[in-house]
Design an enzyme around this catalytic site. Sequence first.
Site, PDB file in Angstrom:
ATOM      1  N   HIS A  43       2.323   0.004  -5.935  1.00 49.10           N
ATOM      2  CA  HIS A  43       1.619   0.301  -5.959  1.00 49.10           C
ATOM      3  C   HIS A  43       2.019  -1.141  -4.231  1.00 49.10           C
ATOM      4  CE1 HIS A  43      -2.509  -1.586  -3.525  1.00 49.10           C
ATOM      5  NE2 HIS A  43      -1.705  -3.141  -3.211  1.00 49.10           N
ATOM      6  N   GLU A  44       3.041  -2.289  -4.916  1.00 50.49           N
ATOM      7  CA  GLU A  44       3.255  -3.347  -4.544  1.00 50.49           C
ATOM      8  C   GLU A  44       4.309  -3.104  -3.376  1.00 50.49           C
ATOM      9  OE1 GLU A  44       1.790  -7.028  -3.610  1.00 50.49           O
ATOM     10  OE2 GLU A  44       0.563  -5.989  -4.336  1.00 50.49           O
ATOM     11  N   HIS A  47       3.631  -2.427  -0.177  1.00 53.53           N
ATOM     12  CA  HIS A  47       3.467  -3.030   0.648  1.00 53.53           C
ATOM     13  C   HIS A  47       4.656  -3.883   1.440  1.00 53.53           C
ATOM     14  CE1 HIS A  47      -1.236  -3.766   0.369  1.00 53.53           C
ATOM     15  NE2 HIS A  47      -0.653  -4.361  -0.798  1.00 53.53           N
ATOM     16  N   ASP A 137      -6.662  -5.851  -1.360  1.00 56.22           N
ATOM     17  CA  ASP A 137      -6.667  -5.025   0.038  1.00 56.22           C
ATOM     18  C   ASP A 137      -7.320  -5.523   0.598  1.00 56.22           C
ATOM     19  OD1 ASP A 137      -3.517  -4.744  -0.302  1.00 56.22           O
ATOM     20  OD2 ASP A 137      -3.953  -3.008  -2.094  1.00 56.22           O
TER      21      ASP A 137
END
Length: 290
Positions: A43-44, A47, A137
Amino acid sequence: MMTRPKFLSQFHIHPLLWLVLFLGVITGSFVEIAIIFCLIFIHEMGHVGMALFFRWRITNVMFWPFGGVMDTEEYFTRSYKEEFLVVLAGPIQHIWIHVLLTQLMAVELFPVYLLEYAIVYNLQLLFFNLLPIYPLDGGRILLLLLSYKLPFKKVLGYTIYLSVLCILIGLSIATVNHWLTFHTLLLAGFLFIENRLEWKRKHYVFIRHLMARYHQPQSHSNRNLLVPASSSETVNEVLQKFYKGRHHQINVQFDTDSSATVEEDQCLRAFFERKSPHIQMKELAKIGYT
């Protein structure tokens, strides 16, 4: 002595996560915790990858037991397109992960219970991150959406108000349904602290946003916005009416029913170059420097 590459030095694991991993080893649940960490990591990195694509400066990436945080000075200083894509790049990872995990269920390469655990936690992580709570988010998306319709300075405060309200509602629902756990309280405490810190930082964030506009003036091709102002209003008061992603023209109304137009770059230069945030708009209109 070998040192880590500069890029890798920006990645950090919070001591609390090390503790959770250690507890996982001694309690026999390390595999489950490792799955959670992998999901958080992917997930990170979504980004991070999108931020690097737009050449954002990343200062730090911290991994917690319940998520990650990418620190950058670029938030609220870039275009809507860039900021939306960077924010959405995290949650969108869970979509292909879900497809992959369901396909793995069909081929039976891994234990079914682990795949089911990964599928459930992957969906929980997706929906949790989309809650309208800052700095999740969903909270960042809320801030960007509000900034379409409200001045940026007000948006910073409203986002925190709504975030705290959502946390309180979530705790109330968890209490009524007997879902309240130590993990839930820890997570809520973390979010409360983060919103408290953001409240204290909101003026700094606003100034950073203005400084970005000063160094990279908004194009006249952006949506123009006519901002009404009285002749006695100060530059500082007018700047607080500015919207993100808009080019402003200030219509200064004088007592004699006449008016003058002041461009936003004149206000920004008065604020940063002349160090005159309290100069009145009637004086700035008379100066008329470009």
